[in-house]
Design a protein around this motif. Structure first.
Motif: not given
Length: 189
Positions: A9-12, A51-60
């Motif tokens: 659930g962590s996508i950059t 700009w590289s940004v990582t988002v954590n906790g993206i749900p299934e």
């Protein structure tokens, strides 16, 4: 990130906006919260620079939609020309050896192994059949469909057989171990 199958659930995301005068804001919009809204904002982006940004906790979920939005110093604004999608798969597939039964004896040195594999998203699943920890067969099976796989010719003796399932996001799981004894030699009197 487009058509990505992620097992986490962590996508950059790599976003870039450019303007002839300069940019004021760069935002990541997405729908994984249930509404298509901005998720991350860069209030000091550098013109024409990633700009590289990582988002954590993206749900299934399947087909999460995302896009980028930019704003210049005169408040002109625009979205990316197309939305992009990705899937977050946090669930392992399943793998079952249906037959033969564990601790079975056979005189067939190319036995069929009947397997069923399931996945929450994929219509087909990649499999590896291991015999004594070495890959013997590789292929794909339809989701939740019992399928016979014929092993390559085996020598006599006890065989440890495992069916490994791999889904499109790279998640893997193994079946329970099947012990199969092959004996093609008739007794002599």
């Amino acid at each position: 990130v487009d058509n990505l199958n992620s097992s986490t659930g962590s996508i950059t995301f790599d976003l870039k906006v450019s303007d002839n005068l300069g940019v004021s804001f760069l935002r990541l919009y997405a729908n994984w919260s249930g509404t298509f809204t901005f998720n991350q904002t860069n209030s000091s982006p550098v013109n024409d620079t990633i700009w590289s940004v990582t988002v954590n906790g993206i749900p299934e979920g399947r087909n999460h939609v995302w896009a980028a939005w930019g704003n210049d110093t005169l408040n002109n604004q625009d979205f990316t020309d197309t939305n992009r999608t990705f899937t977050v798969d946090l669930t392992n597939p399943t793998s079952t050896i249906n037959a033969p039964g564990n601790n079975t004896w056979t005189t067939d040195n190319t036995p069929d192994i009947n397997i069923t594999m399931t996945d929450n998203f994929d219509s087909s699943i990649t499999y590896n059949i291991y015999v004594n920890d070495v890959i013997n067969k590789t292929g794909t099976v339809s989701n939740n469909t019992a399928t016979n796989v014929t092993l390559d010719q085996q020598t006599d003796g006890l065989k440890k057989i495992i069916a490994e399932a791999t889904d499109d996001s790279g998640r893997k799981t193994n079946s329970s171990i099947l012990f199969l004894t092959i004996n093609t030699v008739a007794p002599k009197w």
